[in-house]
Design an enzyme around this catalytic site. Sequence first.
Site, PDB file in Angstrom:
ATOM      1  N   HIS A 326       4.496  -4.194   9.277  1.00  0.00           N
ATOM      2  CA  HIS A 326       3.471  -4.999   9.946  1.00  0.00           C
ATOM      3  C   HIS A 326       4.141  -5.994  10.876  1.00  0.00           C
ATOM      4  CE1 HIS A 326       0.183  -7.969  10.413  1.00  0.00           C
ATOM      5  NE2 HIS A 326      -0.588  -6.916  10.296  1.00  0.00           N
ATOM      6  N   ASP A 387      -3.530  -0.393   5.913  1.00  0.00           N
ATOM      7  CA  ASP A 387      -3.915   0.983   6.209  1.00  0.00           C
ATOM      8  C   ASP A 387      -3.367   1.982   5.197  1.00  0.00           C
ATOM      9  OD1 ASP A 387      -5.361   0.475   8.673  1.00  0.00           O
ATOM     10  OD2 ASP A 387      -3.421  -0.006   9.554  1.00  0.00           O
TER      11      ASP A 387
END
Length: 451
Positions: A326, A387
């Site tokens: 991320h 996700d």
Amino acid sequence: MKDQFMIYKLSETIKSTSKIDTELFEKFNVKRGLRNSDHTGVLVGLTNIGDVVGYERLDDGTLKPIPGKLLYRGIDIDDLVHSAQNEKRTGFEEVIYLLLSGNLPDQDELSHFSRMLCESMALEKQTKIAIIELEGQDIMNILARTVLEMYTYDPAPDDTSRDNLMRQSIDLVAKFPAIIAYAYNILRHSAKEQSLHIRHPNADVSIAENFLYMIKGSKGYTDLDVRVLDLAMIIHAEHGGGNNSTFTVRVTSSTGTDTYSSIAAGIGSLKGPLHGGANLQVGKMIHHLKEVISDWTDVKEIDAYLARILNKEVYDEKGLIYGIGHAVYTISDPRAVLLKEMAKELAKEKGREQEFTFMTLLEERAIHAITHRKNAKTKKQVCANVDFYSGFVYDMIGLPKEVYTPLFAMSRIVGWCAHRIEELNFDDRRIIRPAYKNISEPVPFISLNER
């Protein structure tokens, strides 16, 4: 039919006209992707709405990774989620109220607000007709076009006063679930030749339950399905002003454009596979890994195949393990942590514990593979992002893949509206206008008969 040769000839010029030496970005101190050299985001604004924390900056300027935190109006998302779970209630409506107003509602305010949202959920006849006419198309595109259509029927579409912005925001938040459910049912009927089921939302249940009811019918979901979907909507509702779609909404809002144009732009941004479409990429990868890895418990086999993925030898040959890493979070993504907690409970209910165990092992080994990879450009610490588990959770709930990304929009519309309201209520408003440095040399004009 268009002249294919001319199209090809023009497209070939792109090879040279779009080529820019990447070293020039460093030479001219250009923050590519609006990222600093230490991978932090370039500060372009201030906000009171959301805060995304993945590291702390030490006195010497270096970054120290810390467990990730996500704050809504200063309140830790862990507290918002666990409060609702402990009280055995849904919490998305409370989060909507908090993000839009800046304050937590009391019991009466929450009850009144929740009913108002449900009563605003039903679609007008003209909106239904517009969706029907777009049958068979991508649901994100239908969502964007339907939002633009709503401008036509708004009595004050260009009014940017606080009262009108709040009215429009509540209407959009309420109608997104119905638009998406309606669009999916039309798609299901037209593209898959299945029976057409149009269900009107109920006025006395949560947004999460209404969405499941409109998609699957009253017997198509469990109480746990509702609670897990509610959690997913909470953790996707807001993620600071710097994520691509929210920044898009703020950029367009800074021009003074109408709410519907700004939100449609945000939808277009979120649709991209590097943003809201990322959970579909994870789902495809996990499906592939389930097929090619013979023993889901064999660490050596998993490690070997993940190494081949990173070396661009297998799968899509892009060298990426989707769902890992991320831009801000380092040690952990708090959204992934919360979703993983509920995924474990849901897997037990659905009899899919073996798959959940495989997912957790994949998470562990993927982090290890990326962290210990030789010749890596960066040794930045990575973690599973939201996700990684969201697609698995949606699949266990029984949601069709066509609504995965629209569901993200159904949640993030809250953050978008909150940021639009904030952008339009600064005392010293300015249009957001970054700069690009032109690196081409002057070229003399040659008249047409001399070319």
